[in-house]
Structures are given as C-alpha cells and as structure tokens.
Design a protein around this motif. Structure first.
Motif, PDB file in Angstrom:
ATOM      1  N   ILE A  21       0.839  -1.203   0.000  1.00 60.50           N
ATOM      2  CA  ILE A  21       0.000   0.000   0.000  1.00 60.50           C
ATOM      3  C   ILE A  21       0.874   1.253   0.000  1.00 60.50           C
ATOM      4  O   ILE A  21       0.583   2.231  -0.703  1.00 60.50           O
ATOM      5  CB  ILE A  21      -0.962  -0.021   1.204  1.00 60.50           C
ATOM      6  CG1 ILE A  21      -1.985  -1.146   1.034  1.00 60.50           C
ATOM      7  CG2 ILE A  21      -1.662   1.317   1.376  1.00 60.50           C
ATOM      8  CD1 ILE A  21      -2.826  -1.414   2.259  1.00 60.50           C
ATOM      9  N   TYR A  22       1.955   1.222   0.771  1.00 52.67           N
ATOM     10  CA  TYR A  22       2.896   2.348   0.767  1.00 52.67           C
ATOM     11  C   TYR A  22       3.487   2.565  -0.622  1.00 52.67           C
ATOM     12  O   TYR A  22       3.658   3.703  -1.057  1.00 52.67           O
ATOM     13  CB  TYR A  22       4.033   2.104   1.751  1.00 52.67           C
ATOM     14  CG  TYR A  22       3.701   2.288   3.211  1.00 52.67           C
ATOM     15  CD1 TYR A  22       2.480   2.794   3.632  1.00 52.67           C
ATOM     16  CD2 TYR A  22       4.629   1.948   4.185  1.00 52.67           C
ATOM     17  CE1 TYR A  22       2.194   2.949   4.962  1.00 52.67           C
ATOM     18  CE2 TYR A  22       4.348   2.102   5.528  1.00 52.67           C
ATOM     19  CZ  TYR A  22       3.133   2.601   5.909  1.00 52.67           C
ATOM     20  OH  TYR A  22       2.866   2.753   7.235  1.00 52.67           O
ATOM     21  N   ALA A  23       3.828   1.483  -1.315  1.00 56.20           N
ATOM     22  CA  ALA A  23       4.419   1.602  -2.647  1.00 56.20           C
ATOM     23  C   ALA A  23       3.431   2.242  -3.621  1.00 56.20           C
ATOM     24  O   ALA A  23       3.807   3.106  -4.418  1.00 56.20           O
ATOM     25  CB  ALA A  23       4.867   0.239  -3.153  1.00 56.20           C
ATOM     26  N   VAL A  24       2.180   1.840  -3.550  1.00 55.21           N
ATOM     27  CA  VAL A  24       1.156   2.444  -4.410  1.00 55.21           C
ATOM     28  C   VAL A  24       0.994   3.923  -4.070  1.00 55.21           C
ATOM     29  O   VAL A  24       0.879   4.774  -4.964  1.00 55.21           O
ATOM     30  CB  VAL A  24      -0.174   1.675  -4.274  1.00 55.21           C
ATOM     31  CG1 VAL A  24      -1.309   2.398  -4.979  1.00 55.21           C
ATOM     32  CG2 VAL A  24      -0.036   0.269  -4.831  1.00 55.21           C
ATOM     33  N   GLY A  25       1.022   4.248  -2.789  1.00 59.65           N
ATOM     34  CA  GLY A  25       0.952   5.654  -2.376  1.00 59.65           C
ATOM     35  C   GLY A  25       2.158   6.448  -2.841  1.00 59.65           C
ATOM     36  O   GLY A  25       2.034   7.619  -3.211  1.00 59.65           O
ATOM     37  N   GLY A  26       3.327   5.838  -2.835  1.00 58.29           N
ATOM     38  CA  GLY A  26       4.532   6.510  -3.321  1.00 58.29           C
ATOM     39  C   GLY A  26       4.462   6.789  -4.809  1.00 58.29           C
ATOM     40  O   GLY A  26       4.857   7.864  -5.269  1.00 58.29           O
ATOM     41  N   VAL A  27       3.957   5.837  -5.574  1.00 59.21           N
ATOM     42  CA  VAL A  27       3.790   6.048  -7.015  1.00 59.21           C
ATOM     43  C   VAL A  27       2.775   7.161  -7.259  1.00 59.21           C
ATOM     44  O   VAL A  27       2.979   8.028  -8.124  1.00 59.21           O
ATOM     45  CB  VAL A  27       3.366   4.734  -7.711  1.00 59.21           C
ATOM     46  CG1 VAL A  27       2.944   4.987  -9.146  1.00 59.21           C
ATOM     47  CG2 VAL A  27       4.489   3.718  -7.656  1.00 59.21           C
ATOM     48  N   ALA A  28       1.698   7.174  -6.474  1.00 64.39           N
ATOM     49  CA  ALA A  28       0.693   8.231  -6.615  1.00 64.39           C
ATOM     50  C   ALA A  28       1.285   9.597  -6.276  1.00 64.39           C
ATOM     51  O   ALA A  28       0.987  10.594  -6.950  1.00 64.39           O
ATOM     52  CB  ALA A  28      -0.506   7.930  -5.718  1.00 64.39           C
ATOM     53  N   ALA A  29       2.121   9.665  -5.255  1.00 59.45           N
ATOM     54  CA  ALA A  29       2.751  10.942  -4.887  1.00 59.45           C
ATOM     55  C   ALA A  29       3.664  11.435  -6.000  1.00 59.45           C
ATOM     56  O   ALA A  29       3.663  12.631  -6.322  1.00 59.45           O
ATOM     57  CB  ALA A  29       3.537  10.780  -3.584  1.00 59.45           C
ATOM     58  N   PHE A  30       4.442  10.525  -6.595  1.00 57.03           N
ATOM     59  CA  PHE A  30       5.285  10.910  -7.723  1.00 57.03           C
ATOM     60  C   PHE A  30       4.449  11.404  -8.897  1.00 57.03           C
ATOM     61  O   PHE A  30       4.791  12.388  -9.546  1.00 57.03           O
ATOM     62  CB  PHE A  30       6.169   9.743  -8.186  1.00 57.03           C
ATOM     63  CG  PHE A  30       7.500   9.678  -7.502  1.00 57.03           C
ATOM     64  CD1 PHE A  30       8.269  10.809  -7.306  1.00 57.03           C
ATOM     65  CD2 PHE A  30       8.004   8.473  -7.068  1.00 57.03           C
ATOM     66  CE1 PHE A  30       9.504  10.743  -6.685  1.00 57.03           C
ATOM     67  CE2 PHE A  30       9.234   8.388  -6.436  1.00 57.03           C
ATOM     68  CZ  PHE A  30       9.979   9.534  -6.253  1.00 57.03           C
ATOM     69  N   CYS A  31       3.355  10.716  -9.180  1.00 59.50           N
ATOM     70  CA  CYS A  31       2.482  11.137 -10.289  1.00 59.50           C
ATOM     71  C   CYS A  31       1.890  12.515 -10.024  1.00 59.50           C
ATOM     72  O   CYS A  31       1.803  13.340 -10.939  1.00 59.50           O
ATOM     73  CB  CYS A  31       1.382  10.114 -10.517  1.00 59.50           C
ATOM     74  SG  CYS A  31       1.960   8.577 -11.241  1.00 59.50           S
ATOM     75  N   MET A  32       1.488  12.774  -8.790  1.00 57.66           N
ATOM     76  CA  MET A  32       0.922  14.088  -8.466  1.00 57.66           C
ATOM     77  C   MET A  32       1.973  15.193  -8.530  1.00 57.66           C
ATOM     78  O   MET A  32       1.635  16.354  -8.755  1.00 57.66           O
ATOM     79  CB  MET A  32       0.275  14.061  -7.080  1.00 57.66           C
ATOM     80  CG  MET A  32      -1.027  13.309  -7.049  1.00 57.66           C
ATOM     81  SD  MET A  32      -1.910  13.474  -5.495  1.00 57.66           S
ATOM     82  CE  MET A  32      -0.977  12.398  -4.449  1.00 57.66           C
ATOM     83  N   MET A  33       3.239  14.833  -8.355  1.00 57.58           N
ATOM     84  CA  MET A  33       4.287  15.844  -8.456  1.00 57.58           C
ATOM     85  C   MET A  33       4.722  16.062  -9.898  1.00 57.58           C
ATOM     86  O   MET A  33       5.052  17.190 -10.275  1.00 57.58           O
ATOM     87  CB  MET A  33       5.496  15.406  -7.611  1.00 57.58           C
ATOM     88  CG  MET A  33       5.268  15.515  -6.127  1.00 57.58           C
ATOM     89  SD  MET A  33       6.578  14.805  -5.117  1.00 57.58           S
ATOM     90  CE  MET A  33       8.015  15.568  -5.764  1.00 57.58           C
ATOM     91  N   VAL A  34       4.721  15.014 -10.707  1.00 57.26           N
ATOM     92  CA  VAL A  34       5.266  15.113 -12.058  1.00 57.26           C
ATOM     93  C   VAL A  34       4.220  15.559 -13.075  1.00 57.26           C
ATOM     94  O   VAL A  34       4.519  16.365 -13.961  1.00 57.26           O
ATOM     95  CB  VAL A  34       5.896  13.761 -12.457  1.00 57.26           C
ATOM     96  CG1 VAL A  34       6.280  13.732 -13.915  1.00 57.26           C
ATOM     97  CG2 VAL A  34       7.097  13.462 -11.574  1.00 57.26           C
TER      98      VAL A  34
END
Length: 94
Positions: A76-89
């Motif tokens: 779940i953390y990994a999915v959240g990390g990918v989502a955070a990167f997507c929201m930044m990029v």
C-alpha cells in the motif's frame, strides 16, 4: 536466519514513512523546494520498501505471518509513493 533478517527489515520499513509527520511540523519543511524534495524522498523510500518486501516474500521465500502483514502494508505504501510521484510530475508535464 536470513528470513528473520528480511522480516525484521521489512517490519522496520513500515514505521519509517511516519517520521515525515514530526518533520512537517517545522516551518522550514513547508517551504516549496524543501517540501517537494522531502516528499519525493519519502515516496522513493516507500516504493523501495514495497519492492524489497515483495522480492523478499517471493524470491527469498520469507513467508511467515508477519511478512504477510508487511507485504500488505508496504505494498500500500508503494502504491501511495507512485501516486505521490504522479501528483508531483503530471502538473509539470501538462
């Protein structure tokens, strides 16, 4: 022995992302370049911990009950990390 070490590392990796909460209480952590770098670093760590736990579970066969819990939480953390990167990029691309 190796499975116990992998389980311990995965368990410790569950608690590290929560250390961002006390850091965000400082004013310097809310300013733009610092906040963006901090979130990116935490997101990268969360993705790494998810991948590490998945590899430990599948390849190293560390398949005990605690590792199953670590697999779910770090996944779940990994999915959240990918989502955070997507929201930044994505706003910078579009």
């Amino acid at each position: 022995m190796r499975n116990k070490i992998l389980t311990a590392v995965s368990t410790i990796m569950i608690f590290i992302p929560w250390t961002i909460l006390p850091l965000r209480a400082f004013d310097w952590a809310l300013e733009l370049p610092v906040a963006e770098i901090m979130i990116a670093c935490y997101a990268a760590f969360m993705i790494f911990s998810g991948v590490f736990t998945i590899i430990s579970y599948v390849k190293a066969k560390a398949q005990n009950n605690l590792m199953k819990v670590c697999l779910i939480i770090n996944g779940i953390y990994a999915v959240g990390g990918v989502a955070a990167f997507c929201m930044m990029v994505l706003p910078k691309i579009i």
